[in-house]
Structure formats: structure tokens, C-alpha cells
Motif scaffolding. Structure first.
Motif, PDB file in Angstrom:
ATOM      1  N   ARG A 143       0.822  -1.218   0.000  1.00 32.76           N
ATOM      2  CA  ARG A 143       0.000   0.000   0.000  1.00 32.76           C
ATOM      3  C   ARG A 143       0.857   1.270   0.000  1.00 32.76           C
ATOM      4  N   ASN A 144       1.906   1.278   0.840  1.00 29.51           N
ATOM      5  CA  ASN A 144       2.692   2.515   0.927  1.00 29.51           C
ATOM      6  C   ASN A 144       4.176   2.327   0.628  1.00 29.51           C
ATOM      7  N   GLY A 145       4.642   1.084   0.537  1.00 33.13           N
ATOM      8  CA  GLY A 145       6.035   0.820   0.199  1.00 33.13           C
ATOM      9  C   GLY A 145       7.027   1.217   1.268  1.00 33.13           C
ATOM     10  N   LYS A 146       6.542   1.592   2.474  1.00 34.27           N
ATOM     11  CA  LYS A 146       7.432   2.055   3.533  1.00 34.27           C
ATOM     12  C   LYS A 146       7.826   0.892   4.425  1.00 34.27           C
ATOM     13  N   GLY A 147       9.107   0.511   4.327  1.00 33.53           N
ATOM     14  CA  GLY A 147       9.602  -0.537   5.190  1.00 33.53           C
ATOM     15  C   GLY A 147       9.771  -0.039   6.606  1.00 33.53           C
ATOM     16  N   SER A 148       9.681  -0.939   7.568  1.00 39.64           N
ATOM     17  CA  SER A 148       9.809  -0.591   8.979  1.00 39.64           C
ATOM     18  C   SER A 148      10.295  -1.815   9.730  1.00 39.64           C
ATOM     19  N   THR A 149      10.576  -1.598  11.023  1.00 44.07           N
ATOM     20  CA  THR A 149      10.933  -2.759  11.837  1.00 44.07           C
ATOM     21  C   THR A 149       9.803  -3.763  11.882  1.00 44.07           C
ATOM     22  N   ALA A 150       8.551  -3.292  11.805  1.00 37.80           N
ATOM     23  CA  ALA A 150       7.403  -4.203  11.818  1.00 37.80           C
ATOM     24  C   ALA A 150       7.364  -5.062  10.558  1.00 37.80           C
ATOM     25  N   SER A 151       7.765  -4.490   9.416  1.00 40.54           N
ATOM     26  CA  SER A 151       7.792  -5.299   8.192  1.00 40.54           C
ATOM     27  C   SER A 151       8.906  -6.341   8.266  1.00 40.54           C
ATOM     28  N   ASP A 152      10.027  -6.026   8.941  1.00 40.55           N
ATOM     29  CA  ASP A 152      11.058  -7.037   9.184  1.00 40.55           C
ATOM     30  C   ASP A 152      10.517  -8.143  10.083  1.00 40.55           C
ATOM     31  N   VAL A 153       9.713  -7.753  11.090  1.00 42.29           N
ATOM     32  CA  VAL A 153       9.134  -8.751  11.992  1.00 42.29           C
ATOM     33  C   VAL A 153       8.219  -9.690  11.214  1.00 42.29           C
ATOM     34  N   PHE A 154       7.427  -9.142  10.284  1.00 43.18           N
ATOM     35  CA  PHE A 154       6.548  -9.985   9.471  1.00 43.18           C
ATOM     36  C   PHE A 154       7.373 -11.006   8.686  1.00 43.18           C
ATOM     37  N   ALA A 155       8.464 -10.532   8.020  1.00 40.42           N
ATOM     38  CA  ALA A 155       9.308 -11.451   7.247  1.00 40.42           C
ATOM     39  C   ALA A 155       9.936 -12.501   8.164  1.00 40.42           C
ATOM     40  N   PHE A 156      10.334 -12.090   9.374  1.00 34.61           N
ATOM     41  CA  PHE A 156      10.888 -13.058  10.324  1.00 34.61           C
ATOM     42  C   PHE A 156       9.849 -14.112  10.694  1.00 34.61           C
ATOM     43  N   GLY A 157       8.588 -13.686  10.879  1.00 35.17           N
ATOM     44  CA  GLY A 157       7.541 -14.647  11.203  1.00 35.17           C
ATOM     45  C   GLY A 157       7.362 -15.683  10.108  1.00 35.17           C
ATOM     46  N   VAL A 158       7.398 -15.242   8.850  1.00 40.22           N
ATOM     47  CA  VAL A 158       7.284 -16.186   7.739  1.00 40.22           C
ATOM     48  C   VAL A 158       8.480 -17.137   7.734  1.00 40.22           C
ATOM     49  N   LEU A 159       9.693 -16.585   7.946  1.00 39.83           N
ATOM     50  CA  LEU A 159      10.901 -17.415   7.998  1.00 39.83           C
ATOM     51  C   LEU A 159      10.810 -18.437   9.128  1.00 39.83           C
ATOM     52  N   LEU A 160      10.322 -18.016  10.289  1.00 40.33           N
ATOM     53  CA  LEU A 160      10.174 -18.926  11.423  1.00 40.33           C
ATOM     54  C   LEU A 160       9.259 -20.096  11.053  1.00 40.33           C
ATOM     55  N   LEU A 161       8.098 -19.789  10.437  1.00 38.79           N
ATOM     56  CA  LEU A 161       7.167 -20.853  10.034  1.00 38.79           C
ATOM     57  C   LEU A 161       7.811 -21.763   8.994  1.00 38.79           C
ATOM     58  N   GLU A 162       8.605 -21.191   8.092  1.00 38.14           N
ATOM     59  CA  GLU A 162       9.283 -21.987   7.068  1.00 38.14           C
ATOM     60  C   GLU A 162      10.270 -22.967   7.700  1.00 38.14           C
ATOM     61  N   ILE A 163      11.004 -22.517   8.722  1.00 33.07           N
ATOM     62  CA  ILE A 163      11.977 -23.389   9.389  1.00 33.07           C
ATOM     63  C   ILE A 163      11.264 -24.526  10.103  1.00 33.07           C
ATOM     64  N   VAL A 164      10.161 -24.242  10.779  1.00 30.21           N
ATOM     65  CA  VAL A 164       9.454 -25.268  11.543  1.00 30.21           C
ATOM     66  C   VAL A 164       8.718 -26.229  10.620  1.00 30.21           C
ATOM     67  N   CYS A 165       8.097 -25.700   9.562  1.00 29.85           N
ATOM     68  CA  CYS A 165       7.236 -26.516   8.693  1.00 29.85           C
ATOM     69  C   CYS A 165       7.994 -27.166   7.538  1.00 29.85           C
ATOM     70  N   GLY A 166       9.174 -26.635   7.178  1.00 26.61           N
ATOM     71  CA  GLY A 166       9.907 -27.191   6.054  1.00 26.61           C
ATOM     72  C   GLY A 166       9.226 -26.939   4.720  1.00 26.61           C
ATOM     73  N   ARG A 167       8.407 -25.887   4.635  1.00 28.25           N
ATOM     74  CA  ARG A 167       7.696 -25.545   3.393  1.00 28.25           C
ATOM     75  C   ARG A 167       8.032 -24.122   2.997  1.00 28.25           C
ATOM     76  N   ARG A 168       8.043 -23.874   1.698  1.00 27.48           N
ATOM     77  CA  ARG A 168       8.294 -22.517   1.221  1.00 27.48           C
ATOM     78  C   ARG A 168       7.089 -21.634   1.541  1.00 27.48           C
ATOM     79  N   PRO A 169       7.300 -20.316   1.653  1.00 28.71           N
ATOM     80  CA  PRO A 169       6.213 -19.455   2.114  1.00 28.71           C
ATOM     81  C   PRO A 169       5.044 -19.329   1.155  1.00 28.71           C
ATOM     82  N   THR A 170       5.277 -19.510  -0.142  1.00 26.83           N
ATOM     83  CA  THR A 170       4.182 -19.350  -1.105  1.00 26.83           C
ATOM     84  C   THR A 170       4.521 -20.108  -2.366  1.00 26.83           C
TER      85      THR A 170
END
Length: 715
Positions: A566-593
Motif C-alpha cells: 500500500r505505501n512501500g514504507k519498510g519498517s521494523t514491523a515489516s522485518d518482523v513480518f518477514a521473520f515470522g514467515v521465515l520462522l514458520l518456514e523453518i518449523v514446517c519445512g515448506r516454502r512461504p508461497t
């Protein structure tokens, strides 16, 4: 017959005594002693014959004239021209067997124990073309002097797909396999020796080596086309088997065997008193070799340990030629080839002079005054030589923004050198400032930037060399680098390591650093399985308390927070979102999309809603994981993937959750999404992210795709 003759002789002499009273007592005494001596000798002779029946020994120095001793079938034959026993030629999908025609007694009738045996043979394997040989051969103990119904390729002319593994086979084989073994994983290579018990899935399997000394091993290729000698020694009283294989060119038998095992189950294979000994072999579809036996000796005994004859290669037939004979060229053709060769050599000499001149120019470098003021600068020539002149064989990774080379600097040891070509989207001075800032970051969970170098239009970044490569390769690559799935303990420590690195970037360094490209391929794993976040090509630095100015959408599809579309503005919260996806990927062994609108966070949320979130754990782990930690990690990952940035935890809270220092809050049942907003988000993400920016990068892929924001605007 001799015993009957002795008893008949005794009766005749006794009758003669009664009929001839005139014979002297002295003469009869001599006769009686002669008969007793004869019977004693016959008794000893019968014992010797009995012992001989439990011993077998033969030696073939070549096989010419021994057709009556060797039973060959299918492709196997004894070549009259050279006396070699050829098991298969280079035809595809054929089998060949060759067995000693007489059965061998391998079980002691009195004690019902296996007899000892020893065999030695010299063989040669010649592939149809280099790297395209197959499939190998076996030395076999078989209840029959042939293997009817056996198949080619990985079945080696020994078994077939229906009887492989059946206990009724009663076959033992030592396989000499030149391609990937039967039902081996993708990471198993050929060129090995295995012990097979009724089954071509080897119970014991070792790569082909010989012991040059007690502490040094040398490997060699079975299908090298050179003579190779094998020794098999089985000791019946101890059920031990030693296998030694080595090239005959070394001139001696190594003292340490390649395989030394107790084979207790061999007695379950050899159930009858007699077996047949011989060889089986096979080729496959598209892979074939000619398999030859030059000489063979065998000895068995139910008494003392037998020793088969050591085969002197000089007494054996000449080994088969390794290459096909080539027809000579006519004189005019030879003259033409010679002329072309001279011209080619002259042109190559000119090319060599030109390349050396160009290389000498490239290795030189003129320094500008401003470059001396910045730290961690390397000389281009040092990096040029450290990477073996940026040789292609030294490439360990590549991406959309450059290539990574393995290098070795005398002052630092192994390093990774990223060679990046500058683009017009970013000024050189801004890039230098970025190198200076990021070069000051220092944390155990961040890839360490050792320095940089500018050379013409190239920018070289020098990083610590990380031996295990990227987390993405460890999770998803086939075959895996280390051949095993990452353990749960390693995964959980990697998760906490990445979280610690992000906390340092967001809160603990002198400026706020937003990574903007957190993903599995940008996490490297060192030799101690510690996570190190790398690839700061999209990172932005801000003074604390300032707002981000960047408005260009960058990142990788599947890891991008919804507000970025929507706004293209990166933030620490957007890094947290990417970390959450990475965390799920490590636990599940599946690619995010994927291309079918699959989002990993949605998939895990469905399990959580239905009360079975642990079903999302990577199935490759089986039951080998900590259920409490896995559930904790999955819930933390879902919290980080919330649609609303303000609802996501900070990295400090994430670490407190993971360490058990703070209780987890409740999760919004839909992660803050409505069904309509979720569909709208997916459409926006697919439409707004280019394939170049969204594509996964490889190890050390430090991209330089940035927006027009500058240091003055709070980069």
C-alpha cells in the motif's frame, strides 16, 4: 574295495592254516602281522580321504582350456584369443554368470558349522565411455550354478524385482558396484563395495579405498580399465569376513582390509552342505561396461584356515585394452592435420600474449585520494589472486546483483568475495557511505563484512566464508548438502539466532537498521550451525525517532508485509513480518508461497484454529522434536505475521517469548484479515512485485536494488 580285499585275504590264509598242518607257526605269525599292517594303512587312508572331501582348492591363471571347469551363461564367455573370462560386453541391459561347475562343501557335516574359505581374483572393468559405465558385478555363493530369472541393471544379474530380499534366495554376494547402489538415496554415489545377504540393499557398504599405510587411505575407481585384485577371507570359527581390494599396480596386498566384519547371518544363508561359487554381472539402459576376470583362485577347508593363492599378475593373460583401436590416417590427411596444428598453435600463442597483456593491465590499480580515508579497503590484485583470478570453478553462489567467489587471503584465511557491477540507480558516493556504515555492524548472528574494494565499474565485498551455505539450501535443496534433515534443536537455535540479529539491528545499534529482505536464502549457517543474517543490499539506516522516506516496494514474494503493497514504507514491523514467515518456514519445512495462492501463514493458521497446530511441523522430523518448543515457535510465527503492524510483537518480545520469559498473548483467529482484504492483498502482491525483486537469491546474494532515498533523508 581294499578293505574287502584285506578281509578276503585273511579268510584265505586262515583256511589255508587249517588245510596245511605242515606250515610252520613262524610263517603264520608273519602273515598275521602283514594283514594287520595293511588294515592299519587302509584305516589311515580312509581318514585322509575323508579329510580331503571337506577341502577344495583351485587356481585359474587365465581360463583358456578350462571351459569344462567353468559354467557360463547369458553374455558370459571364455575368450579363446586371450583366455579372459568376460562376464558382459558393452551391450545394454544384459546379464552374465560364470560359476565353478562343481559344488563346494561349505558346511561341516559333523559339527554343522560353516567352513572357512578364501578367494582371490583379478578383474578389469572398462566403461562404454568415461563417466557412463555400469552396473558392476558380484562374487556370489549360490545354491545353483546359475541365476535363472535374474535381471540386469541394479539387480546385477543376481536377483530380480520379485525375489529381492526373500529369505528363500540363500545367496550371499560381495558386490562391486560402479553406479548408484540399489535403492540408495540421491546422495549415495557409486564406486563402492557392499555385502549382500539375499538382498541387493547392502547390509554393509564402503567406498572403494585401500590402505597405503596404517593411517592413510587412497581411493581409486573400479571402472578405471586397469587390473584390480580382490581378496575375500572368511573364518568359520569366528564368523569374520575380510575384504581387501586394490589396484595391482601398487605391487603389494595392503595389510588393513577395506571391510572387516562379523557376518553371523551367513550361516542362515548357507543352509546346505554344498554351494556353488562364481560371478554375476549386468549392464543397464544407457550405462554399460565390459567386465572381465583375468584370474581366480579359491580354497575352502573345514579344518585349518585356507589360504587362496595370491595371483601374480605377470602370470595372467594380458589385460583387455582400455580404448578401441583406431585406424591410421592416410598421409595427405596427416599433412593437413599437421598444417592446421601449426596454424592453431600460432594463433593460440598470439591469444596467450594478448590475454597476459590484458591481465597485467587489469591487475594494476590507481588509487584515488578519497579512497584512502575509508576503512576495510582491500587491494584489487589481492582479491584477484585470492579467487584464482575469479576462476569459474571458485563460484559458490550467484544472484541478480552479482557473483560470489570463494577466496583465500593470507591475512584472513577463507573468505567470500562478492563481485557486484554498479548500476545507474545508485550514486557511487552513496554506495561508499553505505559500505562505511554497514562495515561497522558487528554481531555474532550477522555475516561479518571484512571489507570492500572498488575497481573500475566493479565493487567487491569481502565477507567471512560460511561453510554450510544458506539455510534455504539446508531446508529445501535435493540432495541435501549434509545428507540429513536439520534436527529440531538446530532449527530452534537458528530461529533464536536470527531473532537476536534482528534485535541488534532494530534496537541495539547506534542507528535503526531495517533489513527489508529477511528470508531463508539470506540466512547463512556456519560450521557450528549458528545462524548469520546476511545480504544487506536492500537495507536502510535511520536515526532513531525519524520516519522512513522510502516508497519503493522491494523484497521477496511471500515474505513481504501487507502494508508494503500500500505505501512501500519498510519498517521494523515489516522485518518482523518477514521473520515470522521465515520462522514458520523453518518449523514446517515448506516454502512461504507458490503459484497457487498458497500462503504459509494461512496454512498454519488453519491448523491452529482446528486445535492441531503441531500437525504443521515438518514431516521429515517425524516425532523427533520438542512439542512445547514447536508449538511456541508456531504461535510466535503467527503473531509476527499479523496483518496489522501495530499488532506484531517487537523483536525483543519475540526473544522473550522464545526463551519462555513472557507468556504468549491470544491470537486473532484470522490474523487481522477479513476474507475480502486477504484476497485483495494477494492480488496486490502478485501485481506489484516484479519477478526480479521477488525471486529467491542464492548464497551471499547481496542485492543492490534500492530506492532513491539518500543518507540525508534518513537512509
Amino acid at each position: 574295495m581294499l578293505l574287502k580285499f584285506a578281509y578276503a585275504l585273511k579268510r584265505s590264509l586262515t583256511s589255508y592254516h587249517h588245510q596245511s598242518q605242515e606250515s610252520s607257526r613262524f610263517s603264520m605269525g608273519i602273515a598275521r602281522r602283514s594283514i594287520e599292517t595293511l588294515m592299519f594303512l587302509l584305516f589311515l587312508s580312509s581318514n585322509v580321504l575323508a579329510d580331503a572331501s571337506t577341502t577344495t582348492k583351485f587356481t585359474f591363471l587365465g581360463f583358456r582350456g578350462n571351459q569344462t571347469e567353468i559354467q557360463t551363461e547369458q553374455a558370459a564367455t571364455i575368450q579363446e584369443t586371450d583366455g579372459l573370462l568376460r562376464l558382459t560386453n558393452r551391450d545394454h541391459n544384459v546379464t552374465g554368470t560364470a560359476f565353478y561347475r562343481k559344488p563346494i562343501r561349505l558346511r561341516d557335516g559333523s559339527s554343522n558349522k560353516l567352513c572357512s574359505f578364501s578367494t582371490s581374483f583379478v578383474f578389469v572393468i572398462i566403461p562404454s565411455s568415461p563417466g557412463n559405465g555400469g552396473f558392476g558385478f558380484t562374487f556370489t555363493l549360490s545354491p545353483t550354478p546359475n541365476r535363472p530369472g535374474a535381471e540386469s541393471a541394479q539387480y546385477l544379474g543376481l536377483l530380480n524385482r520379485s525375489n529381492n530380499g526373500n529369505s528363500s534366495n540363500h545367496v550371499f554376494a560381495v558386490e562391486f558396484d560402479t553406479v548408484q547402489g540399489f535403492k540408495d538415496g540421491d546422495d549415495r554415489r557409486g564406486n563402492h563395495v557392499g555385502l549382500d545377504f539375499n538382498n541387493l540393499s547392502s547390509a554393509v557398504q564402503e567406498p572403494v579405498i585401500y590402505h597405503d599405510t596404517d593411517d592413510r587411505k587412497e581411493d581409486f575407481q573400479l571402472e578405471s580399465g586397469e587390473p584390480i585384485q580382490a581378496h575375500l577371507d572368511y573364518d568359520g570359527p569366528t564368523d569374520s569376513l575380510n575384504v581387501t581390494v586394490y589396484p595391482t599396480r601398487i605391487g603389494f596386498k595392503p595389510e588393513t582390509p577395506m571391510i572387516s566384519r562379523q557376518v553371523l547371518n551367513l550361516s542362515q544363508i548357507v543352509t546346505k552342505e554344498e554351494v556353488y561359487v562364481g560371478f554375476t554381472s549386468a549392464t543397464g539402459k544407457g550405462q554399460s561396461s565390459a567386465h572381465y576376470v583375468m584370474g581366480w583362485s579359491f580354497a575352502s577347508s573345514c579344518g585349518e584356515s585356507p589360504v587362496s593363492s595370491w595371483l601374480n599378475v605377470s602370470l595372467l593373460p594380458r589385460s583387455p585394452p582400455n580404448v578401441s583401436s583406431k585406424k591410421g590416417y592416410d598421409s595427405p590427411v596427416v599433412a593437413l592435420i599437421a598444417s592446421l596444428s601449426i596454424v592453431t598453435l600460432f594463433l593460440l600463442a598470439l591469444l596467450f600474449v594478448f590475454v597476459m597483456y590484458k591481465r597485467r593491465i587489469e591487475e594494476g590499480e590507481a588509487l584515488e585520494d578519497w579512497e584512502i580515508d575509508y576503512p576495510h579497503r582491500f587491494n584489487y590484485k589481492d582479491l584477484y589472486l585470492a579467487t584464482k583470478r575469479f576462476k569459474e570453478s571458485e563460484i559458490i553462489g550467484s544472484g541478480g546483483f552479482g557473483v560470489v567467489y570463494r577466496g583465500n587471503l593470507p591475512s584472513l584465511g577463507p573468505v567470500a568475495v562478492k563481485k557486484i557491477t554498479q548500476t545507474s540507480q545508485q550514486g557511487f558516493r552513496e554506495f561508499v557511505a553505505e559500505i562505511e556504515s554497514l562495515g561497522r555492524l558487528s554481531h555474532k548472528n550477522l555475516v561479518n563484512l571484512q571489507g570492500w574494494c572498488k575497481h573500475k565499474k566493479d565493487l567487491l565485498l569481502v565477507y567471512d566464508y560460511i561453510p554450510n551455505g544458506s539455510l534455504d539450501s539446508l531446508l529445501c535443496a535435493k540432495p541435501r548438502r549434509n545428507g540429513v534433515v536439520l534436527t529440531w534443536e538446530e532449527r530452534f537455535e537458528i530461529i533464536k539466532g536470527v531473532a537476536s540479529g534482528l534485535l541488534y539491528l532494530h534496537e541495539e545499534w547506534e542507528q535503526v537498521v531495517i533489513h527489508r529482505d529477511v528470508k531463508a536464502s539470506n540466512v547463512l549457517v556456519d560450521a557450528e550451525m549458528n545462524a548469520k543474517l546476511g545480504d544487506f543490499g536492500l537495507a536502510r539506516l535511520y536515526e532513531r525517532g525519524t520516519l522512513t522516506q522510502t516508497t519503493k516496494v522491494v523484497g521477496t514474494l511471500g515474505y513481504m508485509a501487507p502494508e508494503l503493497t500500500r505505501n512501500g514504507k519498510g519498517s521494523t514491523a515489516s522485518d518482523v513480518f518477514a521473520f515470522g514467515v521465515l520462522l514458520l518456514e523453518i518449523v514446517c519445512g515448506r516454502r512461504p508461497t507458490n503459484t497457487e495462492n498458497f500462503f504459509l501463514a494461512d496454512w498454519v493458521m488453519d491448523f491452529h484454529t482446528n486445535g492441531g497446530v503441531l500437525r504443521a511441523v515438518d514431516q521429515k522430523l517425524g516425532s523427533s522434536f520438542n512439542g512445547r518448543e514447536a508449538k511456541l515457535a508456531l504461535v510466535v510465527g503467527l503473531l509476527c505475521c499479523h496483518q496489522k503492524p501495530t499488532a506484531r510483537p517487537t523483536m525483543r518480545k519475540v526473544i522473550r517469548y522464545l526463551n519462555g520469559d513472557e507468556d504468549l498473548p491470544e491470537i486473532d483467529g484470522n490474523l487481522g484479515f477479513s476474507d475480502s482484504s486477504r484476497d485483495h492483498l494477494r492480488a496486490n502482491v502478485v501485481c506489484n512485485v516484479s519477478s526480479d525483486i521477488a525471486s529467491s537469491s542464492t548464497t551471499f546474494s547481496f542485492s543492490t536494488e534500492v530506492s532513491t532515498g539518500s543518507l540525508g533523508n534518513g537512509r
